[in-house]
Design an enzyme around this catalytic site. Structure first.
Site, PDB file in Angstrom:
ATOM      1  N   LYS A  14      24.373 -45.700   1.993  1.00 28.60           N
ATOM      2  CA  LYS A  14      23.092 -45.236   1.466  1.00 28.60           C
ATOM      3  C   LYS A  14      22.529 -44.067   2.282  1.00 28.60           C
ATOM      4  CE  LYS A  14      21.129 -49.349   1.801  1.00 28.60           C
ATOM      5  NZ  LYS A  14      22.158 -50.300   2.234  1.00 28.60           N
ATOM      6  N   ARG A  89      13.847 -54.881  -0.581  1.00 27.48           N
ATOM      7  CA  ARG A  89      14.932 -55.826  -0.316  1.00 27.48           C
ATOM      8  C   ARG A  89      14.574 -57.232  -0.764  1.00 27.48           C
ATOM      9  NH1 ARG A  89      17.351 -52.658   4.213  1.00 27.48           N
ATOM     10  NH2 ARG A  89      19.182 -53.710   5.015  1.00 27.48           N
ATOM     11  N   ARG A 128      31.390 -48.398  12.574  1.00 24.09           N
ATOM     12  CA  ARG A 128      30.134 -47.695  12.894  1.00 24.09           C
ATOM     13  C   ARG A 128      29.570 -48.202  14.224  1.00 24.09           C
ATOM     14  NH1 ARG A 128      25.276 -47.894   8.520  1.00 24.09           N
ATOM     15  NH2 ARG A 128      24.734 -49.873   9.486  1.00 24.09           N
ATOM     16  N   ARG A 134      24.028 -49.352  17.516  1.00 24.66           N
ATOM     17  CA  ARG A 134      23.250 -50.404  16.835  1.00 24.66           C
ATOM     18  C   ARG A 134      23.832 -51.768  17.160  1.00 24.66           C
ATOM     19  NH1 ARG A 134      22.013 -49.037  10.600  1.00 24.66           N
ATOM     20  NH2 ARG A 134      21.633 -51.278  10.712  1.00 24.66           N
ATOM     21  N   ARG A 146      24.137 -60.484   7.559  1.00 23.30           N
ATOM     22  CA  ARG A 146      23.446 -59.439   6.778  1.00 23.30           C
ATOM     23  C   ARG A 146      23.988 -59.390   5.352  1.00 23.30           C
ATOM     24  NH1 ARG A 146      24.701 -54.887  10.784  1.00 23.30           N
ATOM     25  NH2 ARG A 146      23.914 -53.420   9.250  1.00 23.30           N
TER      26      ARG A 146
HETATM   27  P1  ADP Z   1      21.785 -51.834   6.838  1.00 24.17           P
HETATM   28  O1  ADP Z   1      22.642 -50.883   7.588  1.00 24.17           O
HETATM   29  O2  ADP Z   1      22.079 -53.265   7.093  1.00 24.17           O
HETATM   30  O3  ADP Z   1      21.604 -51.473   5.395  1.00 24.17           O
HETATM   31  P2  ADP Z   1      19.154 -50.932   7.583  1.00 24.17           P
HETATM   32  O4  ADP Z   1      19.447 -49.849   8.534  1.00 24.17           O
HETATM   33  O5  ADP Z   1      18.599 -50.580   6.248  1.00 24.17           O
HETATM   34  O6  ADP Z   1      20.406 -51.857   7.474  1.00 24.17           O
HETATM   35  O7  ADP Z   1      18.160 -52.003   8.242  1.00 24.17           O
HETATM   36  C1  ADP Z   1      18.486 -52.640   9.477  1.00 24.17           C
HETATM   37  C2  ADP Z   1      17.686 -53.927   9.612  1.00 24.17           C
HETATM   38  O8  ADP Z   1      16.279 -53.652   9.478  1.00 24.17           O
HETATM   39  C3  ADP Z   1      17.958 -54.983   8.535  1.00 24.17           C
HETATM   40  O9  ADP Z   1      19.073 -55.810   8.850  1.00 24.17           O
HETATM   41  C4  ADP Z   1      16.636 -55.770   8.548  1.00 24.17           C
HETATM   42  O10 ADP Z   1      16.557 -56.665   9.635  1.00 24.17           O
HETATM   43  C5  ADP Z   1      15.601 -54.682   8.776  1.00 24.17           C
HETATM   44  N1  ADP Z   1      15.101 -54.151   7.477  1.00 24.17           N
HETATM   45  C6  ADP Z   1      15.336 -52.911   6.969  1.00 24.17           C
HETATM   46  N2  ADP Z   1      14.725 -52.767   5.769  1.00 24.17           N
HETATM   47  C7  ADP Z   1      14.094 -53.942   5.514  1.00 24.17           C
HETATM   48  C8  ADP Z   1      13.309 -54.441   4.443  1.00 24.17           C
HETATM   49  N3  ADP Z   1      13.056 -53.694   3.362  1.00 24.17           N
HETATM   50  N4  ADP Z   1      12.826 -55.707   4.526  1.00 24.17           N
HETATM   51  C9  ADP Z   1      13.058 -56.470   5.598  1.00 24.17           C
HETATM   52  N5  ADP Z   1      13.809 -56.077   6.633  1.00 24.17           N
HETATM   53  C10 ADP Z   1      14.322 -54.831   6.620  1.00 24.17           C
END
Ligand code: ADP
Length: 191
Positions: A14, A89, A128, A134, A146
């Site tokens: 994304k 989400r 990654r 991260r 996740r």
């Molecule tokens: P990923 O690479 O898993 O898509 P993101 O970078 O979007 O993850 O987000 C990392 C973390 O931040 C998620 O695992 C979650 O804990 C938190 N997070 C991000 N966006 C949201 C959201 N919309 N609602 C709740 N938690 C979120």
């Protein structure tokens, strides 16, 4: 305004595709993951609260996430549209987003989901994790959590927008440019 939700499991690409869409369509990219990481890095009260959940691969509570998202949208009102990445989400987040956009007399044009299978995701995230810094990308148990959270709590958001005919899927495997071309062909129908 053209407002897009870029959807898909963690590691589906994304962030990469959002950057290319921003360059082509001039939309504002809002990534809740990036906003949380900014707060983690700067050790803000919001970051300290979010860290408890992010480190386990769980979702940050809706109240915290929605407030952060709303502030970001309120600070950026004169734009051509938004690309929401990592938000909504959950169903309450989707409902909050609809209200927020409704107040601006706009709405979601489409939710586009990048379709990538689980094993490819685990592989990509572990890769990654070698360079991203991260913590949530280095432990396979957290990665699998996740993916489960995505399936249980987040995929209902796809169905929510599907009910009004706004959800679509794009194959998220292949070269970055091939995936981008697939996204553009959907975007061009919207703008
Ligand atoms: P990923 O690479 O898993 O898509 P993101 O970078 O979007 O993850 O987000 C990392 C973390 O931040 C998620 O695992 C979650 O804990 C938190 N997070 C991000 N966006 C949201 C959201 N919309 N609602 C709740 N938690 C979120």
């Amino acid at each position: 305004m053209t407002n897009l939700i870029l959807f898909g499991p963690p590691g589906s690409g994304k962030g990469t595709q959002a950057a290319k869409l921003v360059a082509k369509y001039g939309l504002l990219h809002i990534s809740t993951g990036d906003l949380f990481r900014y707060n983690l890095k700067n050790n803000t009260p919001l970051g300290q609260e979010a860290k408890k959940y992010i480190d386990k691969g769980d979702l940050v509570p809706d109240s915290v996430t929605i407030k952060m998202l709303k502030e970001k949208v309120d600070e950026n009102k004169n734009v051509n549209g938004y690309i929401f990445d990592g938000f909504p989400r959950t169903i309450p987040q989707a409902e909050a987003l609809n209200i927020l956009l409704g107040e601006e007399n706009t709405s979601i044009a489409a939710l586009i989901a990048l379709d990538v299978d689980d094993e490819e995701i685990v592989k990509r995230l572990l890769e990654r994790g070698k360079t991203s810094g991260r913590a949530d990308d280095t432990d396979e148990k957290i990665i699998r959590n996740r993916i489960n959270v995505y399936k249980n709590e987040t995929t209902p958001v796809y169905d929510y927008y599907d009910e009004t005919g706004h959800s679509m899927k794009v194959k998220g495997v292949g070269s970055i440019d091939d995936i981008f071309a697939r996204l553009c062909s959907e975007m061009d129908k919207l703008v």
